[in-house]
Design an enzyme around this catalytic site. Structure first.
Site, PDB file in Angstrom:
ATOM      1  CG  HIS A 193      -2.004  -1.075   1.085  1.00  0.00           C
ATOM      2  ND1 HIS A 193      -2.998  -1.246   2.026  1.00  0.00           N
ATOM      3  CD2 HIS A 193      -2.237  -2.009   0.142  1.00  0.00           C
ATOM      4  CE1 HIS A 193      -3.794  -2.236   1.667  1.00  0.00           C
ATOM      5  NE2 HIS A 193      -3.348  -2.717   0.528  1.00  0.00           N
TER       6      HIS A 193
ATOM      7  CD  GLU B 188      -1.736   3.705   3.671  1.00  0.00           C
ATOM      8  OE1 GLU B 188      -2.900   3.769   4.086  1.00  0.00           O
ATOM      9  OE2 GLU B 188      -1.405   2.989   2.688  1.00  0.00           O
TER      10      GLU B 188
ATOM     11  CB  CYS C  19      -6.073  -1.054   5.589  1.00  0.00           C
ATOM     12  SG  CYS C  19      -4.349  -1.559   5.348  1.00  0.00           S
TER      13      CYS C  19
END
Length: 255
Positions: free
Chosen positions: A132, A134, A162
């Site tokens: 992801h 991040e 998430c």
């Protein structure tokens, strides 16, 4: 009589053909609505449809020859980085609607103040099929950490982290004492899920500032991270109302 026999035989042939086709369809067991085709027992992303078809063909050929099919290697996940994003992507992906149908990416706009080492600015885009945005930020934008340097990081995200990413970010903040992170999100990702709520709480406890994006934040992001051709950003009609809705939900989670 010949005409009747021919007609009866034709109908019988059609029925047998239909029965065979129905049995074949049962054996194929197509994926249910909303599901993705499987490759090696795992759901393959839509983008890999051709690869999935190739894998299925290879498996059928190997089975016919009595050989064991070799596992297929999917192409590596690609993170997209840039300086300014397309205005259409911003208006669609960052829109703070309650139901985010079709918004299957995360856009992360970042500012990194490294003091005397200067300022970093840009955005990262992911497809939610591998790593992801991040996690990619600390791998590609800020891979090297200097304990003697103070980092003030601000993210403007299309969706909040998430559960897995929230946990990883909390660990990063705990281990890198000179990093200060603020995350401003357009929408809350699956905020009703207990693991999501626990992840956001852990992230806040680790020192991360969490807040939803206000209309002024959308304007700032438009001016700073979007190829806007010097056009002004006009917030959508319910931008303020949706911000207040999400901010109330976030406040309830973090209390």
């Amino acid at each position: 009589m010949a005409d009747r026999k021919s007609s009866s035989g034709s109908r019988l042939t059609v029925r047998r053909k239909e029965k065979a086709e129905n049995e074949a369809k049962k054996e194929e067991k197509p994926p249910k609505e909303g599901e993705k085709p499987e490759v090696n027992g795992k759901n393959a992303p839509v983008e890999n449809g051709e690869a999935a078809a190739a894998a299925a063909s290879a498996e059928n050929g190997a089975a016919a020859n009595g050989d064991k099919p070799e596992p297929m290697e999917l192409p590596p996940f690609e993170i997209i980085k840039g300086d300014r994003m397309d205005p259409f992507f911003f208006k669609f992906q960052f829109k703070n609607v309650e139901y985010s149908s079709g918004r299957n990416k995360t856009f992360l706009c970042y500012l990194v103040d490294q003091g005397s080492d200067g300022l970093l600015r840009g955005y990262i885009e992911d497809e939610h099929v591998g790593g992801h945005a991040e996690e990619a930020f600390f791998q590609q934008v800020l891979p090297n950490y200097d304990p003697a340097c103070k980092y003030t990081i601000t993210w403007y995200m299309s969706s909040s982290p998430c559960a897995a990413c929230a946990g990883k970010l909390a660990e990063v903040l705990k281990s890198r004492k000179s990093v200060r992170l603020a995350i401003f999100s357009a929408r809350l990702f699956e905020w009703e899920e207990p693991e999501i709520q626990a992840g956001l709480k852990a992230l806040a406890a680790a020192g991360c500032k969490l807040r939803m994006m206000k209309p002024l934040d959308f304007t700032y992001t438009w001016d700073t991270f979007v190829e806007n051709d010097e056009q002004q950003f006009t917030p959508w009609e319910d931008c303020q109302e949706n911000y207040e809705y999400y901010q109330d939900k976030l406040a309830d989670i973090l209390q």
